[in-house]
Design a protein around this motif. Structure first.
Motif, PDB file in Angstrom:
ATOM      1  N   THR A 191      -9.338   2.300   4.295  1.00  0.00           N
ATOM      2  CA  THR A 191      -8.246   1.495   3.750  1.00  0.00           C
ATOM      3  C   THR A 191      -8.233   0.093   4.373  1.00  0.00           C
ATOM      4  OG1 THR A 191      -6.904   3.482   3.412  1.00  0.00           O
ATOM      5  CG2 THR A 191      -5.733   1.390   3.442  1.00  0.00           C
ATOM      6  N   ILE A 193       1.107   1.515   4.848  1.00  0.00           N
ATOM      7  CA  ILE A 193       1.089   2.983   4.839  1.00  0.00           C
ATOM      8  C   ILE A 193       1.685   3.540   6.133  1.00  0.00           C
ATOM      9  CG2 ILE A 193      -0.458   5.006   4.887  1.00  0.00           C
ATOM     10  CD1 ILE A 193      -2.292   3.271   2.955  1.00  0.00           C
ATOM     11  N   VAL A 224      -5.101   5.581  -2.326  1.00  0.00           N
ATOM     12  CA  VAL A 224      -4.296   4.446  -1.858  1.00  0.00           C
ATOM     13  C   VAL A 224      -4.059   3.567  -3.084  1.00  0.00           C
ATOM     14  CG1 VAL A 224      -4.234   2.399  -0.391  1.00  0.00           C
ATOM     15  CG2 VAL A 224      -5.203   4.538   0.489  1.00  0.00           C
ATOM     16  N   SER A 281      -1.999   0.164  -4.911  1.00  0.00           N
ATOM     17  CA  SER A 281      -1.307  -1.125  -4.741  1.00  0.00           C
ATOM     18  C   SER A 281      -1.427  -1.911  -6.038  1.00  0.00           C
ATOM     19  CB  SER A 281      -1.935  -1.905  -3.586  1.00  0.00           C
ATOM     20  OG  SER A 281      -1.290  -3.153  -3.430  1.00  0.00           O
ATOM     21  N   ILE A 318       2.712   8.764   4.631  1.00  0.00           N
ATOM     22  CA  ILE A 318       1.846   9.354   3.601  1.00  0.00           C
ATOM     23  C   ILE A 318       2.718  10.273   2.747  1.00  0.00           C
ATOM     24  CG2 ILE A 318      -0.087  10.949   3.191  1.00  0.00           C
ATOM     25  CD1 ILE A 318      -1.212  10.011   5.951  1.00  0.00           C
ATOM     26  N   LEU A 334      -3.128  -0.650   5.155  1.00  0.00           N
ATOM     27  CA  LEU A 334      -2.917   0.396   6.163  1.00  0.00           C
ATOM     28  C   LEU A 334      -1.608   0.154   6.919  1.00  0.00           C
ATOM     29  CD1 LEU A 334      -4.055   2.945   7.444  1.00  0.00           C
ATOM     30  CD2 LEU A 334      -5.310   1.519   9.057  1.00  0.00           C
ATOM     31  N   GLY A 358       0.800  -1.222   0.000  1.00  0.00           N
ATOM     32  CA  GLY A 358       0.000   0.000   0.000  1.00  0.00           C
ATOM     33  C   GLY A 358       0.836   1.276   0.000  1.00  0.00           C
ATOM     34  N   ASN A 359       0.457   2.224  -0.858  1.00  0.00           N
ATOM     35  CA  ASN A 359       1.056   3.562  -0.890  1.00  0.00           C
ATOM     36  C   ASN A 359      -0.063   4.585  -0.804  1.00  0.00           C
ATOM     37  OD1 ASN A 359       3.971   2.952  -1.680  1.00  0.00           O
ATOM     38  ND2 ASN A 359       2.867   1.899  -3.304  1.00  0.00           N
ATOM     39  N   MET A 360       0.093   5.580   0.067  1.00  0.00           N
ATOM     40  CA  MET A 360      -0.934   6.625   0.155  1.00  0.00           C
ATOM     41  C   MET A 360      -0.373   7.951  -0.329  1.00  0.00           C
ATOM     42  SD  MET A 360      -3.430   7.676   3.289  1.00  0.00           S
ATOM     43  CE  MET A 360      -4.932   8.565   2.945  1.00  0.00           C
TER      44      MET A 360
END
Length: 331
Positions: free
Chosen positions: A267, A275, A162, A164, A280, A272, A147-149
């Motif tokens: 999320t 993240i 978010v 992925s 963030i 999460l 996950g990347n926010m």
């Protein structure tokens, strides 16, 4: 040789990235036209200087509003000018163009943007959601199962997403961003001091003393501005403090924070966890407002990383996606 361009056609600025050369153009999204014959007088910085100062036969406008095209013909003229400035007028092979688009744009708005790029001289035009472009431009590996926010606070929109496995898992696109803050500063000065200021002055206030985090340093910020006194009709000089600017823009900032929190709540737990470990990623012009990083950290309890050169992230990501064939196939 064919050129590959990544374009962030923003409400405030248009940024062009050329594969192999990097960011080659960063100009305001403003165009000045002759009212009588529609002829282009100037584009970009020179046109922005004319806002609010033009004679009756000339008008300087922004063809984009809240990240999407508001005036199609003018947007095409501006885009054509910038594409020609990037690749030259006499190229044999037309460029392939990837343009960033707000996640919340409608199909009609997306279609208008794609057609505008083709009408402006592109051989092929792809659209990429701004949040995805920002992530790629910030150097994140968006194709891994992690996950990347992203929070991208631009001129017309704020993009929260978010990402992925090369896809956007969830996103929020708010039509609340830098332009809205400028308007709130103008409204505050008028209500508080009975003084009218223009959007360029409001933008200067935001950039110089705009802040969102309560601290002694931010409260001590101040600057002198000149506006038109509503009561006397004459110019008046006043001193505006950092505290006042923070109060002026608190509604916009509050909405952005509220939506970031909402995105975190929605999320999936596994993403999460990623993240929280990575943080963030914050981009866009709004990332440079004093205290934005600290405020998001305070409200979410998650570390915030401001992307390198946050303003050009979308254009860089749109240019770099040419090499990410799996993502390009889904565009």
């Amino acid at each position: 040789m064919r050129s590959y361009l990544g374009i962030d056609l923003g409400t405030a600025n248009t940024i062009v990235y050329m594969k192999g050369k990097g960011v080659i153009l960063n100009e305001p999204s403003v165009i000045a036209l002759n009212r009588d014959n529609g002829e282009i007088i100037c584009v970009g910085i020179e046109a922005k200087k004319m806002i609010g100062k033009t004679p009756a036969n000339i008008f300087a406008i922004r063809p984009l509003k809240e990240g999407v095209i508001a005036d199609y013909n003018v947007a095409v003229a501006m885009l054509k000018y910038y594409i020609n400035a990037a690749v030259g007028n006499f190229v044999i092979l037309k460029p392939v163009v990837v343009v960033g688009v707000p996640t919340g744009a409608t199909e009609v708005e997306k279609s208008a943007l794609r057609e505008a790029a083709l009408d402006a001289g592109a051989s092929k035009a792809f659209l990429i959601e701004e949040a995805m472009a920002t992530a790629i431009g910030a150097g994140l590996d968006v194709e891994e199962p992690s996950g990347n926010m992203i929070v991208d606070i631009g001129g017309g929109t704020t993009e929260i997403a978010v990402i992925s496995l090369g896809n956007i898992v969830l996103s929020k696109s708010l039509r609340v961003a830098g332009d809205q803050m400028d308007q709130e500063i103008m409204d505050y000065i008028k209500t508080r001091y009975n003084i009218v200021i223009g959007e360029k002055t409001a933008e200067r206030i935001k950039m110089e003393i705009g802040n969102v985090y309560d601290s002694d340093e931010n409260n001590k910020l101040s600057m002198e501005i000149v506006g038109l006194d509503v009561l006397s009709g004459l110019p008046k000089t006043i001193q505006v403090s950092g505290y006042e600017v923070r109060q002026a823009i608190k509604n916009s900032v509050g909405k952005i924070i509220e939506n970031i929190k909402s995105a975190i709540e929605e999320t999936p737990p596994e993403l999460l966890y990623d993240i929280v470990n990575k943080g963030i990623f914050l981009a866009g012009g709004g990332a440079m407002i004093k205290g934005m990083k600290e405020l998001i950290e305070k409200e979410t309890f998650i570390r915030v990383i401001v992307a390198d050169d946050p303003i050009t992230c979308v254009a860089r990501g749109a240019g770099l996606v040419i090499d990410k064939i799996n993502i390009l196939r889904t565009l």
